[in-house]
Design an enzyme around this catalytic site. Structure first.
Site, PDB file in Angstrom:
ATOM      1  N   ILE A 160      38.224  46.700  33.094  1.00 14.13           N
ATOM      2  CA  ILE A 160      36.882  47.195  33.404  1.00 14.13           C
ATOM      3  C   ILE A 160      36.969  48.466  34.254  1.00 14.13           C
ATOM      4  O   ILE A 160      35.995  49.174  34.416  1.00 14.13           O
ATOM      5  CB  ILE A 160      36.015  46.149  34.134  1.00 14.13           C
ATOM      6  CG1 ILE A 160      36.561  45.817  35.528  1.00 14.13           C
ATOM      7  CG2 ILE A 160      35.869  44.899  33.304  1.00 14.13           C
ATOM      8  CD1 ILE A 160      35.537  45.115  36.413  1.00 14.13           C
ATOM      9  N   ASP A 161      38.173  48.730  34.811  1.00 14.29           N
ATOM     10  CA  ASP A 161      38.321  49.900  35.697  1.00 14.29           C
ATOM     11  C   ASP A 161      38.429  51.215  34.920  1.00 14.29           C
ATOM     12  O   ASP A 161      38.259  52.289  35.505  1.00 14.29           O
ATOM     13  CB  ASP A 161      39.569  49.743  36.568  1.00 14.29           C
ATOM     14  CG  ASP A 161      39.481  48.574  37.531  1.00 14.29           C
ATOM     15  OD1 ASP A 161      38.390  47.989  37.644  1.00 14.29           O
ATOM     16  OD2 ASP A 161      40.499  48.248  38.160  1.00 14.29           O
ATOM     17  N   GLY A 164      36.805  48.502  41.202  1.00  8.54           N
ATOM     18  CA  GLY A 164      37.557  49.746  40.992  1.00  8.54           C
ATOM     19  C   GLY A 164      38.301  50.051  42.275  1.00  8.54           C
ATOM     20  O   GLY A 164      37.736  50.663  43.171  1.00  8.54           O
ATOM     21  N   ARG A 206      21.564  46.547  53.659  1.00  9.28           N
ATOM     22  CA  ARG A 206      22.071  45.263  53.154  1.00  9.28           C
ATOM     23  C   ARG A 206      23.226  45.534  52.200  1.00  9.28           C
ATOM     24  O   ARG A 206      23.095  46.365  51.292  1.00  9.28           O
ATOM     25  CB  ARG A 206      20.976  44.528  52.380  1.00  9.28           C
ATOM     26  CG  ARG A 206      19.831  44.036  53.234  1.00  9.28           C
ATOM     27  CD  ARG A 206      20.232  42.809  54.047  1.00  9.28           C
ATOM     28  NE  ARG A 206      19.117  42.205  54.725  1.00  9.28           N
ATOM     29  CZ  ARG A 206      18.682  42.536  55.941  1.00  9.28           C
ATOM     30  NH1 ARG A 206      19.269  43.510  56.604  1.00  9.28           N
ATOM     31  NH2 ARG A 206      17.654  41.907  56.480  1.00  9.28           N
TER      32      ARG A 206
HETATM   33  O1  F6P Z   1      41.757  45.552  37.669  1.00  8.06           O
HETATM   34  C1  F6P Z   1      40.560  44.953  37.361  1.00  8.06           C
HETATM   35  C2  F6P Z   1      39.904  44.402  38.591  1.00  8.06           C
HETATM   36  O2  F6P Z   1      38.727  43.783  38.141  1.00  8.06           O
HETATM   37  C3  F6P Z   1      39.636  45.387  39.702  1.00  8.06           C
HETATM   38  O3  F6P Z   1      38.511  46.171  39.523  1.00  8.06           O
HETATM   39  C4  F6P Z   1      39.561  44.479  40.900  1.00  8.06           C
HETATM   40  O4  F6P Z   1      39.862  45.196  42.077  1.00  8.06           O
HETATM   41  C5  F6P Z   1      40.577  43.448  40.603  1.00  8.06           C
HETATM   42  O5  F6P Z   1      40.702  43.400  39.200  1.00  8.06           O
HETATM   43  C6  F6P Z   1      40.259  42.077  41.131  1.00  8.06           C
HETATM   44  O6  F6P Z   1      41.330  41.249  40.861  1.00  8.06           O
HETATM   45  P1  F6P Z   1      41.312  39.655  40.874  1.00  8.06           P
HETATM   46  O7  F6P Z   1      40.398  39.190  39.797  1.00  8.06           O
HETATM   47  O8  F6P Z   1      42.716  39.257  40.640  1.00  8.06           O
HETATM   48  O9  F6P Z   1      40.784  39.255  42.214  1.00  8.06           O
END
Ligand code: F6P
Length: 364
Positions: A134-135, A178, A282
């Protein structure tokens, strides 16, 4: 000879993974007459030799499903926690690949997966990868599947936050996923009309952000939406990070889970903006909502076309490639060129320029 293909999903799940599994699977199975097996839970599943049959029935009805029917993990072949110790399990993975009679392993993943796949290619495996996250931060592809769905979810969240921010005359600081690249915060910020967008690539000054919000208040708009990427940092934090990288120690990041570090920064930013603007603020952390649920039509289409292109490559016995999206085409890019690269947002990217034209502040 019938080719036997293994497929796994690795790293964070994204909408569109099942569409990609189906695309690879149906093309390999029905079009090319290959045999295909699903490896469970990423590289860990291959290490533990756990698999599932991917026949026509298993591949049917999964196009629209979120997540991954195979399961995923963030385990790396060369650094895997096993019996309480981090171990290099590459040899076991290679042995299981051969024991299963595989001719190729298709790895669906993001930047980390590209590096792991290259390592396995170096250990002699035939590997093909597809870019998902998704990044949207995988290099040498126009985009990755999962991004469009998450963009829709984050934009919808900003739309909803607008009406409550407006009603209460508040600042809403919305944290968007991200950690290394700001594509999602930038895209959703533009699409949702955020007043401020903060991304890792453009360190911000909190007083500049506060000034932008105060200027809106003076114009009769005493509410603002601040879209902040997880990895966005202030100029001061940027300088501190550079220094700690130079000293090779960042105790704060080592001591806390990354998500907590991001959340802590987001809460701090909301507090600072309250103090600097006199408006209530917030925080809203969108978190894993952004990765869940039904993939968008664009992601299903992208995942299907990249998946079937992977099957075409395998049929031509072309290995060691990621299938990238280049315009309408799906093209093979050598894993050596992709692995270790991160596609960040260039500070002069057209999206950034457009956002500035409509008056969005980047806090710089
Ligand atoms: O790399 C995809 C991502 O969704 C990032 O945007 C996010 O920082 C990370 O994974 C979160 O990772 P996890 O699901 O392992 O906590």
């Amino acid at each position: 000879m019938t080719l036997s293909i293994g497929i796994l999903t690795s790293g964070g799940d994204t909408p569109g993974l099942n569409a990609a599994i189906r695309g690879v699977g149906k093309a390999c199975l029905s079009h090319y007459g290959m045999h295909i097996v699903g490896i469970r839970d990423g590289f860990r599943g291959l290490m533990e030799n756990r698999s599932m049959a991917l026949d026509g029935e298993a591949l049917s009805g999964i196009l629209t499903l979120g997540g991954t029917i195979l399961g995923t993990s963030r385990d790396k072949p060369h650094k895997m926690p096993v019996h309480g110790k981090i171990q290099d399990m590459t040899e076991t993975i290679v042995a299981n690949y051969h024991a299963n009679g595989l001719d190729c392993l298709v790895c669906l993943g993001g930047g980390g997966t590209m590096k792991n796949a290259l390592r396995l290619a170096g250990a002699g495996l035939n590997v093909v990868t597809l870019p998902k996250t998704i990044d949207n931060d995988v290099a040498l592809t126009d985009t990755t599947f999962g991004f469009d769905t998450a963009l829709g979810i984050a934009t919808d969240a900003i739309d909803r936050l607008h009406s409550t921010a407006h009603s209460h005359h508040r600042i809403i600081v919305v944290e968007i996923m991200g950690h290394r690249a700001g594509w999602l915060a930038l895209g959703a910020g533009i699409s949702g009309g955020a007043d401020v967008i903060l991304i890792p690539e453009i360190p911000y000054d909190v007083t500049v952000v506060a000034d932008a919000i105060k200027a809106r208040k003076r114009k009769g708009k005493p509410f603002s939406i601040v879209a902040v990427a997880e990895g966005a940092i202030s100029r001061q934090e940027f300088t501190e990070q550079q220094e700690s990288v130079a000293k090779k120690k960042d105790r704060r990041v080592v001591a806390l889970e990354p998500e907590l570090v991001y959340a802590e920064r987001t809460l701090k930013l909301a507090r600072q903006l309250e103090q600097l603007t006199g408006l209530e603020a917030r925080p809203t952390i969108l978190g894993h909502l952004q990765r869940g649920g039904t993939p968008s039509a664009a992601d299903r289409l992208l995942a299907t076309r990249l998946g079937t292109a992977a099957a075409d490559l395998i049929a031509q016995r072309q290995f060691g490639f990621m299938v990238a999206a280049h315009g309408e085409s799906s093209v093979p890019v050598r894993l050596e060129e992709v692995a270790g690269q991160v596609k960040t947002v260039p500070s002069d990217h057209p999206w950034v320029a457009s956002a500035r034209r409509v008056g969005t502040s980047f806090g710089d």
